[in-house]
Design an enzyme around this catalytic site. Structure first.
Site, short mmCIF file in Angstrom:
data_model
loop_
_atom_site.label_atom_id
_atom_site.label_comp_id
_atom_site.label_asym_id
_atom_site.label_seq_id
_atom_site.Cartn_x
_atom_site.Cartn_y
_atom_site.Cartn_z
N HIS A 216 0.80 -1.24 0.00
CA HIS A 216 0.00 0.00 0.00
C HIS A 216 0.83 1.29 0.00
O HIS A 216 0.26 2.38 -0.01
CB HIS A 216 -0.97 0.02 1.19
CG HIS A 216 -0.32 0.30 2.50
ND1 HIS A 216 0.29 -0.67 3.25
CD2 HIS A 216 -0.17 1.44 3.20
CE1 HIS A 216 0.77 -0.15 4.36
NE2 HIS A 216 0.52 1.14 4.35
C1 UD1 Z 1 -2.28 5.76 5.71
C2 UD1 Z 1 -1.03 6.29 6.41
C3 UD1 Z 1 0.08 5.25 6.32
C4 UD1 Z 1 -0.38 3.90 6.85
C5 UD1 Z 1 -1.68 3.48 6.16
C6 UD1 Z 1 -2.17 2.24 6.85
C7 UD1 Z 1 -0.66 8.73 6.28
C8 UD1 Z 1 0.16 9.79 5.64
N1 UD1 Z 1 -0.55 7.49 5.75
O1 UD1 Z 1 -1.97 5.59 4.32
O2 UD1 Z 1 1.17 5.69 7.10
O3 UD1 Z 1 0.61 2.96 6.57
O4 UD1 Z 1 -2.65 4.53 6.31
O5 UD1 Z 1 -3.09 1.53 6.13
O6 UD1 Z 1 -1.37 9.01 7.20
N2 UD1 Z 1 -9.35 4.74 1.10
C9 UD1 Z 1 -10.61 4.22 1.01
N3 UD1 Z 1 -11.23 3.83 2.17
C10 UD1 Z 1 -10.66 3.94 3.39
C11 UD1 Z 1 -9.37 4.48 3.47
C12 UD1 Z 1 -8.72 4.87 2.31
O7 UD1 Z 1 -11.18 4.10 -0.07
O8 UD1 Z 1 -11.28 3.56 4.39
C13 UD1 Z 1 -8.65 5.09 -0.16
C14 UD1 Z 1 -8.93 6.51 -0.64
O9 UD1 Z 1 -8.94 6.50 -2.03
C15 UD1 Z 1 -7.70 7.26 -0.16
C16 UD1 Z 1 -6.60 6.20 -0.28
O10 UD1 Z 1 -7.24 4.98 0.05
O11 UD1 Z 1 -7.43 8.40 -0.93
C17 UD1 Z 1 -5.41 6.43 0.64
O12 UD1 Z 1 -5.83 6.55 1.99
P1 UD1 Z 1 -5.05 7.47 3.03
O13 UD1 Z 1 -5.66 7.33 4.35
O14 UD1 Z 1 -4.87 8.85 2.49
O15 UD1 Z 1 -3.58 6.87 3.01
P2 UD1 Z 1 -3.08 5.37 3.25
O16 UD1 Z 1 -2.40 4.92 2.02
O17 UD1 Z 1 -4.20 4.55 3.77
N1 UDP Z 2 -3.94 -5.44 8.80
C1 UDP Z 2 -5.14 -6.12 8.88
N2 UDP Z 2 -5.77 -6.49 7.73
C2 UDP Z 2 -5.24 -6.23 6.51
C3 UDP Z 2 -3.99 -5.56 6.43
C4 UDP Z 2 -3.38 -5.16 7.60
O1 UDP Z 2 -5.64 -6.38 9.97
O2 UDP Z 2 -5.87 -6.60 5.50
C5 UDP Z 2 -3.28 -5.02 10.05
C6 UDP Z 2 -1.86 -5.47 10.19
O3 UDP Z 2 -1.82 -6.77 10.71
C7 UDP Z 2 -1.27 -4.42 11.13
C8 UDP Z 2 -2.11 -3.18 10.85
O4 UDP Z 2 -3.21 -3.62 10.05
O5 UDP Z 2 -1.52 -4.77 12.48
C9 UDP Z 2 -1.41 -2.04 10.18
O6 UDP Z 2 -0.97 -2.34 8.93
P1 UDP Z 2 -0.93 -1.32 7.69
O7 UDP Z 2 -0.19 -2.13 6.71
O8 UDP Z 2 -2.27 -0.83 7.33
O9 UDP Z 2 -0.14 0.00 8.17
P2 UDP Z 2 1.39 0.32 8.48
O10 UDP Z 2 1.82 -0.55 9.59
O11 UDP Z 2 2.18 0.14 7.22
O12 UDP Z 2 1.37 1.76 8.86
#
Ligand code: UD1
Ligand code: UDP
Length: 366
Positions: A216
């Site tokens: 991601h």
């Molecule tokens: C965020 C965090 C990252 C973390 C990740 C965990 C920041 C800068 N980044 O990144 O550190 O590793 O979460 O998963 O805070 N979206 C949906 N539904 C949701 C959430 C997201 O559709 O419930 C989609 C949207 O298109 C959104 C994109 O995912 O624009 C990215 O989501 P965003 O929360 O901005 O960043 P992450 O990549 O999830």
């Molecule tokens: N995780 C989960 N389901 C998923 C992917 C991740 O429960 O499909 C959990 C994972 O085990 C971890 C947490 O989400 O405990 C955070 O992971 P993520 O990769 O979203 O974020 P990061 O650690 O890179 O910020």
């Protein structure tokens, strides 16, 4: 008969905890329990950065996280809009609630917004998972970590390495090595998962005869060329690859997957219980997640990290984690033939980090 809780109830604290994204739900689950067990009042603030069922609600349900007192609903958007939305909302709540401390976790936009709002209001900031560094400022998380650590009063670091990282930046006070709260979560909920999760049966998987993959990070997930190269390389592996797709890359993965062969099984993000079993019984994990690298180590599952560097350096040094970087060919090679790891140590603590955090909050309350 009267019974007393473990904390100092006379000295009970009011804590505002800031969450918003999936990794923070996992960390908050154990901190909320520890605060409540010690008799403290927690104001739970969810910025709402993650909002899909499988990115948010499922964690509250499975892990017993209390219903947030405030939901800011910031949702998706640019970094500025997410951070600013959270900043304005959190400031308003802090002015009203006047907590003794704010707790922020990790490195997301909710983390830095919480720290900034509290710092200007002179509210003490406790940063859980402080001191982590990738030394790659192209990652938005690295910026969030540096800013949050500079502003924090109590820096709860998981390891000596994290503590040393802070010293190098001139931060020398307020640092406490407590271990990692994600160990607490993993230890607590893997047991529950063994009883409750049906994921292996549902996906018709045999233990250690499949791989788990999560991707991601923007550097991998936001570019067709890069993501397709990863998918093609993974499709060379002659075992089922279970790929719970983060919504960030859902559309791109769906578009590209038809250009690959092999047995990559695209599924919705899974809840924490299913994730624990997929991680534990995967032959090798392929990921660019910070938390998943660490969980791979804790489950003693070899990990291939699709990045050039990591914050969790111990996992690489001990031989459980290999940084693939741009050498994507390594993925299929090492998936079959991962070198024997050198050692395994309790680098990340003993599963009692959250109790230690609460005790240190109590001790430092003045
Ligand atoms: C965020 C965090 C990252 C973390 C990740 C965990 C920041 C800068 N980044 O990144 O550190 O590793 O979460 O998963 O805070 N979206 C949906 N539904 C949701 C959430 C997201 O559709 O419930 C989609 C949207 O298109 C959104 C994109 O995912 O624009 C990215 O989501 P965003 O929360 O901005 O960043 P992450 O990549 O999830
Ligand atoms: N995780 C989960 N389901 C998923 C992917 C991740 O429960 O499909 C959990 C994972 O085990 C971890 C947490 O989400 O405990 C955070 O992971 P993520 O990769 O979203 O974020 P990061 O650690 O890179 O910020």
């Amino acid at each position: 008969m009267l019974t007393f809780k473990s904390g100092n109830v006379d000295n009970s604290m009011k804590i505002a905890t800031i969450i918003g994204a999936r990794p923070q739900f996992v960390k908050a689950a154990v901190i909320s329990k520890a605060l409540s067990h010690a008799g403290h009042e927690e104001i739970l603030v969810n910025t709402g950065q993650h909002y899909d069922e499988n990115m948010a609600r499922i964690f509250f349900e499975e892990m017993g996280i209390p219903k947030p007192d405030y939901d800011l609903g910031v949702g998706s958007g640019t970094h500025a809009s997410q951070t600013a939305g959270a900043l304005v909302g959190i400031e308003e709540i802090l002015l009203k609630e006047k907590p003794d401390y704010i707790i922020v976790f990790g490195d997301t936009n909710a983390t830095v917004a919480g720290a900034l709002a509290a710092a200007k209001l002179h509210i003490k900031i406790a940063h859980i998972e402080a001191g982590l560094r990738s030394y790659n400022r192209a990652m938005p998380e690295e910026i969030n970590r540096i800013v949050t650590d500079v502003l924090s009063d109590l820096l709860f670091v998981p390891t000596q390495v994290a503590s040393d990282n802070l010293s190098k930046e001139g931060i020398t006070s307020g640092i406490h090595i407590v271990g990692d709260v994600m160990v607490d979560s993993l230890m607590t909920y893997t047991e529950v998962a063994e009883q409750k999760s049906r994921i292996l049966d549902d996906l018709n998987l045999e233990k250690e005869k499949f791989l788990l993959m999560t991707i991601h990070r923007p550097s991998n997930a936001d570019h067709d060329d890069r993501l397709l190269s990863i998918l093609k390389e993974v499709s060379n592996i002659n075992l089922p690859v279970i790929f719970p797709v983060h919504p960030r890359s859902r559309a791109r993965v769906e578009k590209l997957i038809s250009q690959t062969s092999g047995d990559i099984r695209i599924i919705e993000p899974v809840g924490y219980l299913d994730m624990m079993l997929l991680e534990k019984y995967s032959k090798v994990i392929i990921t660019d997640s910070g938390g998943v690298q660490k969980e791979a180590y804790l489950h003693m599952t070899p990990c291939l990290t699709v990045r050039g560097e990591t914050e969790w350096v111990e996992t690489v040094e001990d031989g459980w984690n290999y940084l693939v970087g741009n050498q994507l060919k390594k993925i299929s090679q090492l998936a079959y033939d991962f070198p024997e790891p050198k050692r395994w140590k309790h680098h990340y603590g003993d599963g009692h980090a959250s109790d230690k955090v609460v005790q240190l909050l109590e001790k430092n309350l003045t």
